[in-house]
Write an enzyme that holds these catalytic residues in place. Structure first.
Site: not given
Ligand code: BES
Ligand code: MN
Ligand code: MN
Length: 460
Positions: A86, A156
């Site tokens: 996603d 995710e």
């Molecule tokens: N891949 C990201 C998280 C990420 C990116 C961690 C770069 C470290 C370095 C992930 O898809 C993401 O965006 N996570 C969200 C959390 C989610 C609960 C919406 C975020 O961190 O905002």
């Molecule tokens: Mn991600």
């Molecule tokens: Mn992300």
């Protein structure tokens, strides 16, 4: 031999990724459910073609997850590869130089060999697909040294809320020795790093209601509390002059970090000047007593992600709105509990509101922080693999982002995760013009099989 296979097939690998990037698998928007299903089907097909057995699309209560495996010998260790198909909504659309779901390869200053521009190019379709192709290369050249399982989910970006139940229900199916995830980044193109921690998250929405209808700002201005003025003031008070979050009890459980780890962060190759330059800002801002890399990884933070109310259309309209809204996120560090933090926020936000408004706080999603050890065989396998392909030992560093599933894998399956990301901060994930360097894509495909080889060797 495996590198030969990768180099012989690199154009096809890229073509396949571009197909995957054409599907708008936006998990936050219910209009795209069919596209999420189609994306899951394509991922399943690609896993099958790459050589995975028992590939299935599994219901989760939300968007489906894709499973596949290759179990070669129950005496060998098993690696569970996790990724997500996603993506974030592409908005604001007008800031994209090319349409978000029509991937194109463009050269940039940082990527003279080209980068793929599309929503999800880096986060996480591009990084997830490196694993599918690395797996294909291992299978087709007879180089798969471990058992492998894939779980590729579709929620995710909306907090993986259905995944906890799913993982609990499929404990046996997902049983493994370690989880391998490429959904984070490197410090720089030529400065490899391995992410050793992720922040947790409490995400909520606030709604302030003042008068029972929108009012003429001339007739009532100065006499009636304006919910937007009040909301701004309340939000402004959440962080003090020293950059500390003012919610009582907010820091109570924050893990004290060792001097050793702070030293490691402070000595990482990082230029404040470059950082500012890349962002077009004159200076950084944050909690007193901490450097930028600390502020964005080992310390918690609070940000408004969106704020609205009143008149925002063209021209001017004189109005005191009845309501004002904001979406607020808090990034959390180890030992902070996201539910507890939501409650502290809600109590505090209600306590600081003047009598002239009513406050509603609606929790969205949360996620637990995670840290991974650097003295484990899996960390060594990952570190040695990057050292081999980059010619430099990677630096272990915590990241400020969140991947809620990582803490959950540990809690439910008892598994540690290796965050083997190949993205860059400049990839503009979640932003317009997201991209992923071809260098990074191929470097990942080349490095992953070496992780498997090292891991199998070290677990002997
Ligand atoms: N891949 C990201 C998280 C990420 C990116 C961690 C770069 C470290 C370095 C992930 O898809 C993401 O965006 N996570 C969200 C959390 C989610 C609960 C919406 C975020 O961190 O905002
Ligand atoms: Mn991600
Ligand atoms: Mn992300």
């Amino acid at each position: 031999m495996i590198n030969q296979y990768i180099s012989d097939n690199k154009n096809r690998f890229l073509e396949e990724l571009l197909e995957l990037l054409k599907l708008p698998s936006i998990s936050a928007d219910s209009r795209y459910v069919d596209d999420l299903r189609k994306t899951a089907e394509l991922v399943a097909e690609k896993l099958r073609e790459a050589g995975a057995d028992n590939v299935e699309i599994l219901p989760t209560g939300g968007h489906p997850a894709v499973y596949g495996e290759k179990l070669i010998d129950d005496k060998l260790p098993t690696v569970l590869v996790y990724g997500h198909y996603d993506v974030q909504p592409p908005d604001p659309l007008d800031l994209w130089d090319s349409p978000p779901f029509e991937p194109v390869i463009k050269k940039t200053e940082l990527h003279p060999e080209g980068a793929i521009f599309a929503r999800g190019a880096c986060d996480d379709k591009g990084q997830m697909y490196m694993h599918v192709k690395a797996f294909e290369a291992m299978i087709k050249t007879g180089n798969l040294p471990c058992n492998i399982k894939f779980i590729i989910e579709g929620e995710e970006e909306v907090g993986s809320e259905n995944l906890e139940g799913f993982v609990t229900d499929h404990k046996d199916k997902l049983a493994a020795d370690v989880v391998l995830v490429s959904d984070t980044g490197l410090l720089d193109k030529d400065v490899p790093s391995i992410t050793t921690g992720l922040r947790g998250l409490s995400y909520l929405e606030v709604e302030l209601t003042g008068p029972n209808r929108d009012l003429h700002s001339g007739l009532y201005g100065g006499a009636v509390g304006n919910p937007i003025n009040i909301l701004s003031k309340m939000i402004g008070s959440l962080i003090d002059d020293k950059g500390k979050i003012t919610i009582p009890g907010f820091y109570n459980d924050v893990e004290a970090i060792t001097d050793e780890e702070r030293q490691l962060i402070q000595s990482a190759p990082f230029s404040e000047e470059e950082y500012c330059k890349k962002l077009g800002i004159k200076s950084t801002e944050g909690e007193e007593g901490y450097v930028t890399l600390e502020r964005s990884s080992i310390r918690p933070s609070l940000d408004v992600n969106g704020i609205w109310g009143g008149y925002t259309g063209e021209g001017a309209k004189t109005v005191i709105p009845s309501k004002a809204f904001a979406k607020i996120s808090m990034r959390l560090v180890p030992n902070q509990d996201y539910e507890k933090i939501m409650k502290l926020f809600e109590d505090h936000f209600k306590a600081i509101a003047p009598e002239s408004v009513q406050v509603k706080v609606v929790p969205h999603h949360g996620g637990e922080p995670a840290v991974t050890p650097i003295d484990s065989p899996e960390y060594k396998a990952a570190s040695m693999a990057m050292e081999e392909t980059f010619g430099k030992k990677p630096i272990p560093l915590r990241s400020g982002g969140s991947i809620p599933i990582v803490a959950m894998f540990e809690r439910v399956l008892g598994l540690k995760t290796i965050l083997f990301g190949f993205g860059l901060d400049t990839d503009a994930i979640h932003s317009p013009n997201e991209h992923y360097g071809l260098f990074n894509f191929y470097k990942g495909i080349e490095t992953i099989p070496i992780f498997f080889r090292n891991y199998a060797e070290l677990k002997k």
